[in-house]
Scaffold this active site. Sequence first.
Site, PDB file in Angstrom:
ATOM      1  N   PHE A   1     -11.307  -7.864  13.331  1.00 49.60           N
ATOM      2  CA  PHE A   1     -10.216  -8.272  12.454  1.00 49.60           C
ATOM      3  C   PHE A   1      -9.897  -7.160  11.462  1.00 49.60           C
ATOM      4  O   PHE A   1     -10.790  -6.607  10.828  1.00 49.60           O
ATOM      5  CB  PHE A   1     -10.595  -9.565  11.710  1.00 49.60           C
ATOM      6  CG  PHE A   1      -9.553  -9.995  10.719  1.00 49.60           C
ATOM      7  CD1 PHE A   1      -8.290 -10.385  11.155  1.00 49.60           C
ATOM      8  CD2 PHE A   1      -9.818  -9.981   9.367  1.00 49.60           C
ATOM      9  CE1 PHE A   1      -7.309 -10.761  10.237  1.00 49.60           C
ATOM     10  CE2 PHE A   1      -8.852 -10.353   8.445  1.00 49.60           C
ATOM     11  CZ  PHE A   1      -7.595 -10.740   8.883  1.00 49.60           C
ATOM     12  N   GLN A   2      -8.631  -6.837  11.349  1.00 49.74           N
ATOM     13  CA  GLN A   2      -8.144  -5.770  10.457  1.00 49.74           C
ATOM     14  C   GLN A   2      -8.817  -4.426  10.742  1.00 49.74           C
ATOM     15  O   GLN A   2      -9.081  -3.657   9.823  1.00 49.74           O
ATOM     16  CB  GLN A   2      -8.296  -6.165   8.981  1.00 49.74           C
ATOM     17  CG  GLN A   2      -7.346  -7.295   8.593  1.00 49.74           C
ATOM     18  CD  GLN A   2      -7.202  -7.498   7.097  1.00 49.74           C
ATOM     19  OE1 GLN A   2      -8.138  -7.266   6.342  1.00 49.74           O
ATOM     20  NE2 GLN A   2      -6.028  -7.955   6.668  1.00 49.74           N
TER      21      GLN A   2
ATOM     22  N   LYS B   1     -17.472  -1.387   5.478  1.00 46.66           N
ATOM     23  CA  LYS B   1     -17.901  -2.366   4.474  1.00 46.66           C
ATOM     24  C   LYS B   1     -19.419  -2.375   4.294  1.00 46.66           C
ATOM     25  O   LYS B   1     -19.923  -2.496   3.176  1.00 46.66           O
ATOM     26  CB  LYS B   1     -17.422  -3.762   4.893  1.00 46.66           C
ATOM     27  CG  LYS B   1     -17.557  -4.802   3.803  1.00 46.66           C
ATOM     28  CD  LYS B   1     -16.867  -6.102   4.193  1.00 46.66           C
ATOM     29  CE  LYS B   1     -16.857  -7.071   3.007  1.00 46.66           C
ATOM     30  NZ  LYS B   1     -16.173  -8.337   3.337  1.00 46.66           N
TER      31      LYS B   1
ATOM     32  N   GLU C   1       0.824  -1.218   0.000  1.00 44.59           N
ATOM     33  CA  GLU C   1       0.000   0.000   0.000  1.00 44.59           C
ATOM     34  C   GLU C   1       0.856   1.265   0.000  1.00 44.59           C
ATOM     35  O   GLU C   1       0.458   2.289  -0.540  1.00 44.59           O
ATOM     36  CB  GLU C   1      -0.953   0.015   1.190  1.00 44.59           C
ATOM     37  CG  GLU C   1      -2.075  -1.006   1.102  1.00 44.59           C
ATOM     38  CD  GLU C   1      -1.666  -2.379   1.635  1.00 44.59           C
ATOM     39  OE1 GLU C   1      -0.478  -2.566   1.975  1.00 44.59           O
ATOM     40  OE2 GLU C   1      -2.541  -3.273   1.705  1.00 44.59           O
TER      41      GLU C   1
ATOM     42  N   MET D   1      24.202   9.103   2.698  1.00 49.03           N
ATOM     43  CA  MET D   1      24.132  10.377   3.416  1.00 49.03           C
ATOM     44  C   MET D   1      24.429  10.171   4.900  1.00 49.03           C
ATOM     45  O   MET D   1      25.053  11.018   5.540  1.00 49.03           O
ATOM     46  CB  MET D   1      22.754  11.023   3.221  1.00 49.03           C
ATOM     47  CG  MET D   1      22.670  12.456   3.724  1.00 49.03           C
ATOM     48  SD  MET D   1      23.805  13.571   2.876  1.00 49.03           S
ATOM     49  CE  MET D   1      22.736  14.329   1.653  1.00 49.03           C
TER      50      MET D   1
END
Lengths: 575, 167
Positions: free
Chosen positions: A113-114, A163, A51, A475
């Site tokens: 969940f999630q 959802k 993502e 760096m």
Amino acid sequence: MTDKITGAQALIRALEHEGVDVVFGVPGGAILPAYDPLLDSPIRHVLARHEQGAGHMAEGYAWATGRVGVCIATSGPGATNLVTPLADALMDSVPIVAITGQVPTGAVGNDAFQEAYTTGITMPATKHNYFVTSPDEIPEVVHQAFHIASTGRPGPVLIDLPKDVLNAETRWHEPEELNLPGYKPTYEGHPLRVREAVELIEKAERPVLYVGGGVIKANASDALRRFAEMTDVPVTTTLMARGAFPDDHPLALGMLGMHGTYTATTAVQRCDLLIAVGARFDDRVTGNPATFAPHAKVIHIDVDPAEIGKVRVPEVPIVGDAGRVLSQLMEAWGAREAPDRSAWKETLRRWQREFPLTYHQDPDGPIKPQYVIEELARLTGGDAILVAGVGQHQMWASQYWRFSEPRRWINSGGLGTMGFSIPAAVGAKAGRPDDLVYAIEGDGGFQMTCQELITAAAEGLPIKVALFDNGAHGMVVQWQRLFYGGRLSASLLGGEVDYVKLVESMGCAGLRAESPDEVAPAIEKSLSINDRPVVIDFKVDLDEMVFPMVPAGGSNDDVIVGPGGGPVAPASDLP
Amino acid sequence: MSKHTLSVVVEDKPGVLARVSSLLARRGFNIHSLAVGPSHEEGLSRMTIVVDAPELEQVKKQLHKLINVVKITELDPDQSMEREIMLVRVAAPPGRRSEVLEVAAIFKAVAIDVGASSICFQVTGPPNKINDFLELVRPYGVVDLVKSGRVALAREPKTTRQRLKAV
């Protein structure tokens, strides 16, 4: 048009309504309903591998096209993986809209969940965000999100959709008139302030323009050029503004700040008038703000009122769109003659001669990274969208590439997100498929997001990547050498990666250059392969450091011009 | 750092209080007191925020960046009315009850709960009046205390009031 549809169908229709042609995302449980109508939509979906990649792709798309980039993720880990690109887009004012799934309304707050508290987590990483509770709101929310993302000071907006809201029935309706009583950006500069600014510019003997990314966001490059020529004011550009003013213009001084050219940084230190346009006096530009541009009166033009006076209180504040205000200034300037500034410009030209950017490429020595940039610029004719990651290679790219147009330089400035370049290049290529898109990435950043090369190969987005491979976080090594007695703590990557094999296994062409004479042939070869992404592994010299440099928090009077050169600030040059 | 009182009109949307308080915390401004409730207009709430900040301009500008913030007014203490409510339970055994009630009467504090060993008072007024009352009853023993946070509104501009007086 009044047929019953689901919230998910309303979402996709709303995206079509906003003119979206491509979205970048990763599906998952909570966002699944939105993916089904996507199959029937003309909108292209690019399947990222992570993502974070989807978020940076949306950013790259927005940088390259000037349109709003869109990314989609599921709830929980999908949403938390978007936090970095959202924060990146907020810092660099990149217009993106992120759409996240959420667990069903009834499960919210139950550690389902999630489940993650997406709107809470992203509140300080977005310009605004929405938690949608009814499918009927979807057309308005999407319309507002695109409006907020792309107007005023652009930025990221997130829409969190449970959802059950995506599954519920609604009727499509055209979004109603925007109702945002608390959001009314100012575009027109105050006429009185514009007049005051013109008076200061007319009187200034040693003026300098300090141009930031806002000029690119406002599509104001043409206005800037006309204004600079009309008023005869030399131009410095920040990292975010590279390309806003052509580097081959006689008034161009290049990048200023921590790794800016001696001339650009010092011109600001010695100027009597600083005209900041779409810039925010970032610490990487100002060094110690107490000693920044000490002799200058300041005109500050910005569309975000909160930037004006945040770091430096200007003599003339002008809230407004960069392009509009520059046009107003030109109108107010009218037929005035710019005063004779030949002495100032001669001083600047002398500095440019005395303190140019320098490096030395030994034909028998290791490859110097600066040489790679110069060869890339030469062999592409500069005709490429250049996308950088974060670190030494980013600074060298900004210093050694001669930019001529806006939106052909893409990088992560404010947040400094390593690994930005490959996904951002994929997004840029999706938005401008006919342009050559060349990413430049260090091996440290490459190992963070290189899996998006699979996306590039799978989706037919043949980007090219110049990998600056020095086996280290370069760096970090540079700072450890300069400020930590050379003690290299956790900065050498270790491990043996065969990048050619690695990228070949991901469906890309892999090339390698290990000595200076292999650089040009490798680049030429990369330009001849257009059926898949190409990565060139340039084995570059770890001992090379980025100069000029102003140590963090130091004064911009103390520019270190090179490895042997300590602070150089010829006091006698103060005009 | 000095204290400033801001009157902030916000859209009555879920999460607005979190946005405001999170922004102030993120930008390093300390909230001394915050009170929020519906305003006279439908769909709009009014927050009264007392902040510790060296420089108020940045606070106001940053708050204005929130999409749901509609209007911000800084209230000058001389040109506004500030009020708080305090509920304070003071130890008052039978022998000292009348003494405590006498102090309360001066401040127009209302006894809202009288028990065997304590009295709970409700005091409303400007913050300094509340604090004065608190200091006076403290020697008797403060058992419990809650303050509402400050609410404030601007006075009508002076010119209008003078004109009204003249009429």
